[in-house]
Design a protein around this motif. Structure first.
Motif, PDB file in Angstrom:
ATOM      1  N   ALA A  25       0.370  11.458   6.654  1.00 45.26           N
ATOM      2  CA  ALA A  25       1.302  11.477   5.522  1.00 45.26           C
ATOM      3  C   ALA A  25       2.329  10.375   5.696  1.00 45.26           C
ATOM      4  CB  ALA A  25       1.985  12.838   5.394  1.00 45.26           C
ATOM      5  N   VAL A  26       2.603   9.668   4.599  1.00 44.81           N
ATOM      6  CA  VAL A  26       3.554   8.554   4.626  1.00 44.81           C
ATOM      7  C   VAL A  26       4.441   8.621   3.390  1.00 44.81           C
ATOM      8  CG1 VAL A  26       1.926   7.074   5.881  1.00 44.81           C
ATOM      9  CG2 VAL A  26       2.039   6.949   3.376  1.00 44.81           C
ATOM     10  N   THR A  27       5.623   8.034   3.488  1.00 45.27           N
ATOM     11  CA  THR A  27       6.468   7.825   2.319  1.00 45.27           C
ATOM     12  C   THR A  27       6.798   6.344   2.190  1.00 45.27           C
ATOM     13  OG1 THR A  27       8.429   8.320   3.658  1.00 45.27           O
ATOM     14  CG2 THR A  27       7.544  10.116   2.312  1.00 45.27           C
ATOM     15  N   VAL A  28       6.958   5.910   0.949  1.00 45.10           N
ATOM     16  CA  VAL A  28       7.457   4.570   0.639  1.00 45.10           C
ATOM     17  C   VAL A  28       8.394   4.707  -0.553  1.00 45.10           C
ATOM     18  CG1 VAL A  28       5.389   3.381   1.476  1.00 45.10           C
ATOM     19  CG2 VAL A  28       5.565   3.989  -0.941  1.00 45.10           C
ATOM     20  N   TRP A  29       9.272   3.743  -0.726  1.00 47.56           N
ATOM     21  CA  TRP A  29      10.133   3.735  -1.900  1.00 47.56           C
ATOM     22  C   TRP A  29       9.328   3.349  -3.126  1.00 47.56           C
ATOM     23  CZ3 TRP A  29      14.247   6.381  -1.343  1.00 47.56           C
ATOM     24  CH2 TRP A  29      14.949   6.382  -0.126  1.00 47.56           C
ATOM     25  N   ALA A  30       9.511   4.091  -4.219  1.00 46.60           N
ATOM     26  CA  ALA A  30       8.797   3.810  -5.458  1.00 46.60           C
ATOM     27  C   ALA A  30       9.409   2.601  -6.162  1.00 46.60           C
ATOM     28  CB  ALA A  30       8.860   5.031  -6.382  1.00 46.60           C
ATOM     29  N   VAL A  31       8.582   1.907  -6.922  1.00 51.45           N
ATOM     30  CA  VAL A  31       9.035   0.819  -7.779  1.00 51.45           C
ATOM     31  C   VAL A  31       8.477   1.071  -9.182  1.00 51.45           C
ATOM     32  CG1 VAL A  31       8.960  -1.665  -8.226  1.00 51.45           C
ATOM     33  CG2 VAL A  31       9.142  -0.831  -5.866  1.00 51.45           C
ATOM     34  N   PRO A  32       9.315   1.202 -10.201  1.00 49.49           N
ATOM     35  CA  PRO A  32      10.773   1.068 -10.123  1.00 49.49           C
ATOM     36  C   PRO A  32      11.400   2.228  -9.357  1.00 49.49           C
ATOM     37  CG  PRO A  32      10.139   1.822 -12.298  1.00 49.49           C
ATOM     38  CD  PRO A  32       8.871   1.480 -11.583  1.00 49.49           C
ATOM     39  N   GLY A  33      12.519   1.930  -8.733  1.00 50.43           N
ATOM     40  CA  GLY A  33      13.198   2.933  -7.926  1.00 50.43           C
ATOM     41  C   GLY A  33      14.252   3.676  -8.728  1.00 50.43           C
ATOM     42  N   PHE A  76       0.912  -4.275  -2.193  1.00 48.57           N
ATOM     43  CA  PHE A  76       0.318  -3.230  -3.025  1.00 48.57           C
ATOM     44  C   PHE A  76       1.366  -2.712  -3.996  1.00 48.57           C
ATOM     45  CE2 PHE A  76       2.370  -1.028   0.426  1.00 48.57           C
ATOM     46  CZ  PHE A  76       2.805   0.184  -0.096  1.00 48.57           C
ATOM     47  N   PRO A  77       0.950  -2.200  -5.160  1.00 53.62           N
ATOM     48  CA  PRO A  77       1.919  -1.651  -6.116  1.00 53.62           C
ATOM     49  C   PRO A  77       2.560  -0.388  -5.543  1.00 53.62           C
ATOM     50  CG  PRO A  77      -0.206  -2.094  -7.159  1.00 53.62           C
ATOM     51  CD  PRO A  77      -0.426  -2.192  -5.686  1.00 53.62           C
ATOM     52  N   ARG A  78       3.879  -0.302  -5.677  1.00 49.72           N
ATOM     53  CA  ARG A  78       4.591   0.893  -5.191  1.00 49.72           C
ATOM     54  C   ARG A  78       4.566   1.977  -6.271  1.00 49.72           C
ATOM     55  NH1 ARG A  78       4.415  -3.199  -1.519  1.00 49.72           N
ATOM     56  NH2 ARG A  78       5.667  -2.717   0.324  1.00 49.72           N
ATOM     57  N   THR A  79       3.345   2.380  -6.623  1.00 53.81           N
ATOM     58  CA  THR A  79       3.092   3.437  -7.599  1.00 53.81           C
ATOM     59  C   THR A  79       2.180   4.467  -6.950  1.00 53.81           C
ATOM     60  OG1 THR A  79       1.122   2.332  -8.453  1.00 53.81           O
ATOM     61  CG2 THR A  79       3.229   1.783  -9.503  1.00 53.81           C
ATOM     62  N   GLU A  80       2.034   5.621  -7.579  1.00 55.37           N
ATOM     63  CA  GLU A  80       1.152   6.643  -7.017  1.00 55.37           C
ATOM     64  C   GLU A  80      -0.264   6.099  -6.838  1.00 55.37           C
ATOM     65  OE1 GLU A  80       1.315  10.286  -9.212  1.00 55.37           O
ATOM     66  OE2 GLU A  80       3.479  10.528  -8.945  1.00 55.37           O
ATOM     67  N   GLY A  85      -1.173   2.950  -6.679  1.00 49.95           N
ATOM     68  CA  GLY A  85      -1.162   1.852  -5.723  1.00 49.95           C
ATOM     69  C   GLY A  85      -1.214   2.334  -4.293  1.00 49.95           C
ATOM     70  N   LEU A  86      -0.482   3.399  -3.981  1.00 53.21           N
ATOM     71  CA  LEU A  86      -0.496   3.927  -2.617  1.00 53.21           C
ATOM     72  C   LEU A  86      -1.816   4.621  -2.320  1.00 53.21           C
ATOM     73  CD1 LEU A  86       0.895   4.334   0.053  1.00 53.21           C
ATOM     74  CD2 LEU A  86       2.114   6.299  -0.903  1.00 53.21           C
ATOM     75  N   VAL A  87      -2.372   5.341  -3.299  1.00 51.04           N
ATOM     76  CA  VAL A  87      -3.683   5.973  -3.109  1.00 51.04           C
ATOM     77  C   VAL A  87      -4.743   4.914  -2.819  1.00 51.04           C
ATOM     78  CG1 VAL A  87      -5.561   7.143  -4.340  1.00 51.04           C
ATOM     79  CG2 VAL A  87      -3.258   8.089  -4.396  1.00 51.04           C
ATOM     80  N   ASP A  88      -4.733   3.841  -3.582  1.00 56.33           N
ATOM     81  CA  ASP A  88      -5.723   2.778  -3.380  1.00 56.33           C
ATOM     82  C   ASP A  88      -5.562   2.136  -2.003  1.00 56.33           C
ATOM     83  OD1 ASP A  88      -6.715   3.241  -5.905  1.00 56.33           O
ATOM     84  OD2 ASP A  88      -5.665   1.556  -6.840  1.00 56.33           O
ATOM     85  N   LEU A  89      -4.325   1.941  -1.575  1.00 52.76           N
ATOM     86  CA  LEU A  89      -4.082   1.353  -0.259  1.00 52.76           C
ATOM     87  C   LEU A  89      -4.609   2.267   0.846  1.00 52.76           C
ATOM     88  CD1 LEU A  89      -2.589  -1.031   1.272  1.00 52.76           C
ATOM     89  CD2 LEU A  89      -0.712   0.605   1.564  1.00 52.76           C
ATOM     90  N   MET A  90      -4.353   3.556   0.740  1.00 50.92           N
ATOM     91  CA  MET A  90      -4.824   4.501   1.744  1.00 50.92           C
ATOM     92  C   MET A  90      -6.345   4.541   1.780  1.00 50.92           C
ATOM     93  SD  MET A  90      -2.044   7.627   1.358  1.00 50.92           S
ATOM     94  CE  MET A  90      -2.372   8.322   2.997  1.00 50.92           C
ATOM     95  N   ARG A  91      -6.957   4.519   0.619  1.00 52.82           N
ATOM     96  CA  ARG A  91      -8.425   4.527   0.567  1.00 52.82           C
ATOM     97  C   ARG A  91      -8.985   3.260   1.217  1.00 52.82           C
ATOM     98  NH1 ARG A  91      -8.929   5.562  -4.485  1.00 52.82           N
ATOM     99  NH2 ARG A  91      -9.253   7.816  -4.256  1.00 52.82           N
ATOM    100  N   ALA A  92      -8.357   2.099   0.933  1.00 52.75           N
ATOM    101  CA  ALA A  92      -8.810   0.835   1.523  1.00 52.75           C
ATOM    102  C   ALA A  92      -8.637   0.829   3.030  1.00 52.75           C
ATOM    103  CB  ALA A  92      -8.042  -0.329   0.897  1.00 52.75           C
ATOM    104  N   ALA A  93      -7.680   1.621   3.547  1.00 55.95           N
ATOM    105  CA  ALA A  93      -7.433   1.690   4.988  1.00 55.95           C
ATOM    106  C   ALA A  93      -8.322   2.716   5.681  1.00 55.95           C
ATOM    107  CB  ALA A  93      -5.971   2.038   5.239  1.00 55.95           C
TER     108      ALA A  93
END
Length: 268
Positions: free
Chosen positions: A137-145, A176-180, A182-190
């Motif tokens: 589990a990870v957190t990042v700041w959303a954009v727009p914040g 990566f896009p700081r959107t829901e 975008g983060l899902v896609d990044l995690m899948r790519a990892a």
């Protein structure tokens, strides 16, 4: 183009106490959701990466987890070791962690991917050190914040200081896009399985003096920008900060600063 990870090390060096006294509180808000996402509890061996002043580690220990916590900054490690004596604490930095494959049941990283130069590789490293079937589990700041998070940047801009280039930009292949999604896609790519993400919103209640203290002490990239200005420019930023703070000041005289973050989670 500067390296984000290298710049983050420079910016955060020597700022552990100031961070603990200021911005650590706003970063602590999602901790309950973060630990719920990995099922942190009795008997669970948890690794917290980028532990900062140790708030995640402390809460995980309080839930009965066996905790290992690491941070790139020795000052943060020292604070966490004192604050969370039951945790095993050490210096380590993404994207390469000094642990064997499958060493932990679950892994957390609270607002850490915002400060690394290779987010996908860093996420893959979190997955490497978690056992098969474990949770990440990870957190990042959303954009727009949230509007509250933009307060300091608005004050800097109003004072005539450019702040769009003070933070190194990730290479396009690493960003990566700081959107829901975008983060899902990044995690899948990892290589994280069944990734999901949701947005967490909250108002951070703090005095204007406390919020300004973090910036004036040079905490984070925005604070580093404030602290490196001339005294006259810092005073002008502070003047605009005081004016803009009125938008967020409640009847109790404290600020209520809206924030938005993304909570991403998945399996190994």
């Amino acid at each position: 183009m500067g390296d984000l990870g290298e710049s983050a090390r420079s910016v955060w060096s020597g700022r552990a106490v100031a961070y603990a006294e200021s911005f650590a509180a706003v970063c602590a808000y999602p901790i309950g959701d973060l630990l719920d996402a990995v099922g942190a509890g009795s008997g669970v061996h948890l690794l917290d990466v980028g532990t900062g002043s140790g708030n995640v580690a402390a809460e995980a220990c309080a839930r009965g987890a066996r905790v290992t916590a690491v941070d790139a900054d020795p000052g943060m490690v020292e604070l966490t070791a004192k604050a969370v004596p039951s945790a095993e604490v050490g210096v380590a930095e993404l994207p390469v962690l000094p642990f064997a494959d499958d060493a932990f049941d679950v892994v957390t990283a609270n607002f850490v991917l915002d400060h690394v130069g290779r987010p996908r590789r860093s996420l893959a490293e979190l997955g490497r050190v978690a056992r098969p079937g474990g949770r990440i589990a990870v957190t990042v700041w959303a954009v727009p914040g949230g509007a509250g998070r933009a307060l300091l940047g608005r004050a800097i801009e109003a004072a005539g200081v450019r702040h769009d280039g003070h933070r190194p930009v990730l290479a396009s292949e690493d960003d990566f896009p700081r959107t829901e999604q975008g983060l899902v896609d990044l995690m899948r790519a990892a290589g994280i399985s069944d990734p999901s993400c949701r947005t967490i919103t909250w108002n951070h209640h703090v005095s204007a003096q406390e919020w300004w203290h973090g910036a004036a002490s040079g905490v984070g990239f925005i604070g580093h920008l404030v602290a490196t200005q001339t005294p006259e420019t810092r005073a002008e930023i502070k003047r605009h900060f005081d004016l803009l703070s009125a938008e967020f000041t409640g009847s109790d005289g404290r600020l209520a600063l809206p924030h938005r973050a993304l909570l991403g989670m998945g399996n190994v």
